[in-house]
Design a protein around this motif. Structure first.
Motif, short mmCIF file in Angstrom:
data_model
loop_
_atom_site.label_atom_id
_atom_site.label_comp_id
_atom_site.label_asym_id
_atom_site.label_seq_id
_atom_site.Cartn_x
_atom_site.Cartn_y
_atom_site.Cartn_z
N LYS A 226 0.83 -1.20 0.00
CA LYS A 226 0.00 0.00 0.00
C LYS A 226 0.87 1.25 0.00
CE LYS A 226 -1.64 2.11 3.69
NZ LYS A 226 -2.25 2.41 4.94
N THR A 227 1.83 1.32 0.89
CA THR A 227 2.71 2.47 1.00
C THR A 227 3.48 2.68 -0.30
OG1 THR A 227 2.92 2.04 3.35
CG2 THR A 227 4.57 3.49 2.37
N PHE A 228 3.97 1.59 -0.87
CA PHE A 228 4.73 1.66 -2.12
C PHE A 228 3.87 2.25 -3.24
CE2 PHE A 228 5.57 -0.59 -6.15
CZ PHE A 228 6.80 -0.03 -6.44
N LEU B 295 1.22 4.16 -3.02
CA LEU B 295 0.96 5.58 -2.75
C LEU B 295 2.19 6.44 -3.04
CD1 LEU B 295 -1.16 5.27 0.50
CD2 LEU B 295 -1.97 5.98 -1.77
N GLU B 296 3.38 5.89 -2.83
CA GLU B 296 4.61 6.64 -3.09
C GLU B 296 4.85 6.86 -4.57
OE1 GLU B 296 7.76 4.53 -1.15
OE2 GLU B 296 7.10 5.14 0.84
N LYS C 291 1.09 9.13 -7.77
CA LYS C 291 0.61 10.36 -7.13
C LYS C 291 -0.90 10.53 -7.22
CE LYS C 291 1.80 12.86 -11.25
NZ LYS C 291 1.05 13.65 -12.03
N PHE D 257 -6.00 5.84 -1.35
CA PHE D 257 -6.23 4.56 -0.68
C PHE D 257 -7.65 4.50 -0.14
CE2 PHE D 257 -5.93 1.94 3.25
CZ PHE D 257 -5.64 0.74 2.63
N GLU E 154 -7.83 -1.82 2.80
CA GLU E 154 -7.10 -3.09 2.75
C GLU E 154 -8.09 -4.15 3.20
OE1 GLU E 154 -3.09 -4.99 4.77
OE2 GLU E 154 -3.40 -2.84 4.78
N LYS F 32 8.62 -5.17 -6.42
CA LYS F 32 8.15 -4.86 -5.07
C LYS F 32 7.38 -6.03 -4.47
CE LYS F 32 7.92 -2.07 -1.67
NZ LYS F 32 9.11 -1.66 -0.94
#
Length: 137
Positions: A2-4, A6-7, A10, A14, A17, A122
């Motif tokens: 999730k973090t990946f 969003l990084e 752009k 979210f 989950e 990833k």
């Protein structure tokens, strides 16, 4: 993961989950659900720790239908699904996708969504970290 996403993406927002959708009297859970502002659609990610199986695609299509019928707003475009598997037999993948992959989906993916190879790398990192054998002291 999730973090990946969003990084690197752009325009991703979210939404959840293990996002629950109910069909009939049965609950189903999507691994990750986002909304993509540029594409104006829901984007569902399914993560598989094993080798690609054709039934994974059927499951994802089922989830996309549930999202389109019950979650997406009238002004939004049809949902997109991204299936990430740890491994694959390319011939099995080609057979499974040959009738269902539209040129429109591929074009939208290539211009607006994260690079496929970056997502694959990833995913491997994610599963390799979570499945490392415990070291004994």
């Amino acid at each position: 993961m999730k973090t990946f996403i969003l990084e690197i993406g752009k325009d991703f927002i979210f939404m959840g989950e293990e996002y629950k959708v109910m069909v009939g009297n049965t609950d189903f859970y999507l691994d990750l659900l986002f909304f993509h502002r540029g594409l104006q659609c829901l984007v569902a990610f399914e993560l598989k720790a094993d080798k690609f199986k054709p039934e994974h695609l059927g499951q994802l299509n089922f989830y996309l239908e549930a999202l389109d019928r019950d979650v997406k707003k009238q002004n939004e475009k049809p949902s997109i699904g991204i299936l990430l598997c740890k491994d694959k037999d390319i011939e099995v993948v080609e057979y499974a996708l040959s009738r269902s992959l539209s040129p429109t989906m591929v074009a939208a993916y290539k211009t607006h969504l994260p690079d496929k190879k970056l997502l694959q790398r990833k995913l491997h990192e994610l599963f390799d970290v979570h499945h490392e054998p415990l070291k004994e002291d």
